[in-house]
Design an enzyme around this catalytic site. Structure first.
Site, PDB file in Angstrom:
ATOM      1  N   ASN A  90      20.099  36.546  -9.275  1.00 11.59           N
ATOM      2  CA  ASN A  90      19.005  36.262  -8.146  1.00 11.59           C
ATOM      3  C   ASN A  90      18.724  37.201  -7.185  1.00 11.59           C
ATOM      4  O   ASN A  90      17.947  37.111  -6.258  1.00 11.59           O
ATOM      5  CB  ASN A  90      19.821  35.208  -7.188  1.00 11.59           C
ATOM      6  N   TYR A 131       4.867  43.035  -6.352  1.00 11.77           N
ATOM      7  CA  TYR A 131       5.720  41.905  -6.569  1.00 11.77           C
ATOM      8  C   TYR A 131       5.262  40.969  -7.529  1.00 11.77           C
ATOM      9  O   TYR A 131       5.968  40.275  -8.274  1.00 11.77           O
ATOM     10  CB  TYR A 131       5.726  41.012  -5.141  1.00 11.77           C
ATOM     11  N   LYS A 163       7.282  39.867 -10.866  1.00 16.89           N
ATOM     12  CA  LYS A 163       7.938  38.739 -11.290  1.00 16.89           C
ATOM     13  C   LYS A 163       7.180  37.926 -12.526  1.00 16.89           C
ATOM     14  O   LYS A 163       7.903  37.189 -13.295  1.00 16.89           O
ATOM     15  CB  LYS A 163       7.597  37.583 -10.015  1.00 16.89           C
TER      16      LYS A 163
END
Length: 230
Positions: free
Chosen positions: A72, A138, A142
């Protein structure tokens, strides 16, 4: 995947990295409430292979097995258009977001392959499926995490290991502290159901950690309040 033994059904061991943030804490609290579950937590946000191996080693030492790994760790890049972002901005995003997930898989499969069972859950983002202006590192990292989960799912299916990812939309967390309320309102308007909370995401992790998801692998679970629907 091999049928679990009665002992495996009655007790499971879950390791969670990046457990100190809002999402990691919410997932930890949810899974801790579920029957016959033991957790091993790491709150280190910049997950290295060494720190991940240490967490999994603790799980093995204490419980003799590992059933679920929730990887995570993650970081946002500075806000800016591509030409204004430095090489260091990109490298930090890839090191933490992508290599953190890679390290989770590497460490997880090392433990799970001998068991012939296990579930690995990566945290991606709806940003990996859509385009967020001023957030290229980002979004790119991702997207890489989503594809990584798919490739790992194919590679390790015959070892009895499932690999999936969760793709959250925007939910209130510490990263929004200091933002003016009008900025949050602007973000909320892009989510038909409004901004979520970490608690709105934990059900996906619970499902992927459970035997109910025994025929689920390579999936990207989008939990985004409708952000990606339009």
């Amino acid at each position: 995947m091999p049928d679990p033994t009665s002992d495996e059904i009655s007790h499971r061991v879950i390791a969670i990295t990046g457990a100190g943030g809002a999402l990691g804490a919410a997932v930890s609290q949810r899974l801790a409430r579920e029957p016959q579950t033991s957790l091993v937590l790491s709150d280190v946000s910049e997950t290295s292979l060494a720190s991940t191996v240490a967490v999994l080693g603790e799980a093995l030492e204490r419980f003799g097995r590992l059933d679920v790994l929730v990887s995570n760790a993650g970081v946002l890049a500075p806000n800016g258009r591509i030409h204004n972002l430095s090489t260091e901005d990109w490298e930090r995003s890839f090191r933490i977001n992508v290599l953190g997930a890679v390290n989770g898989i590497r460490a997880g499969v090392a433990v799970m392959r001998p068991q012939r069972s296990g579930s690995i859950i990566l945290t991606a983002s709806v940003a990996g499926m859509t385009a967020w202006s001023h957030s290229a590192p980002y979004c790119a990292t991702k997207a890489a995490v989503i594809q990584l989960a798919k490739v790992a799912a194919v590679e390790y299916a015959r070892d009895g290991i499932r690999v999936n990812c969760v793709c959250p939309g925007t939910f209130r967390s510490a990263i929004h502290e200091g933002l003016p309320e009008e900025a949050l309102d602007s973000i909320a308007r892009r989510h038909p159901l409004g901004l979520g909370s970490a608690g709105d995401l934990v059900g996906a992790y619970s499902y992927l950690a459970s035997d109910d998801s025994r025929w689920t692998t390579g999936a990207a679970f989008v939990i985004d309040g409708g952000y990606s629907a339009p």
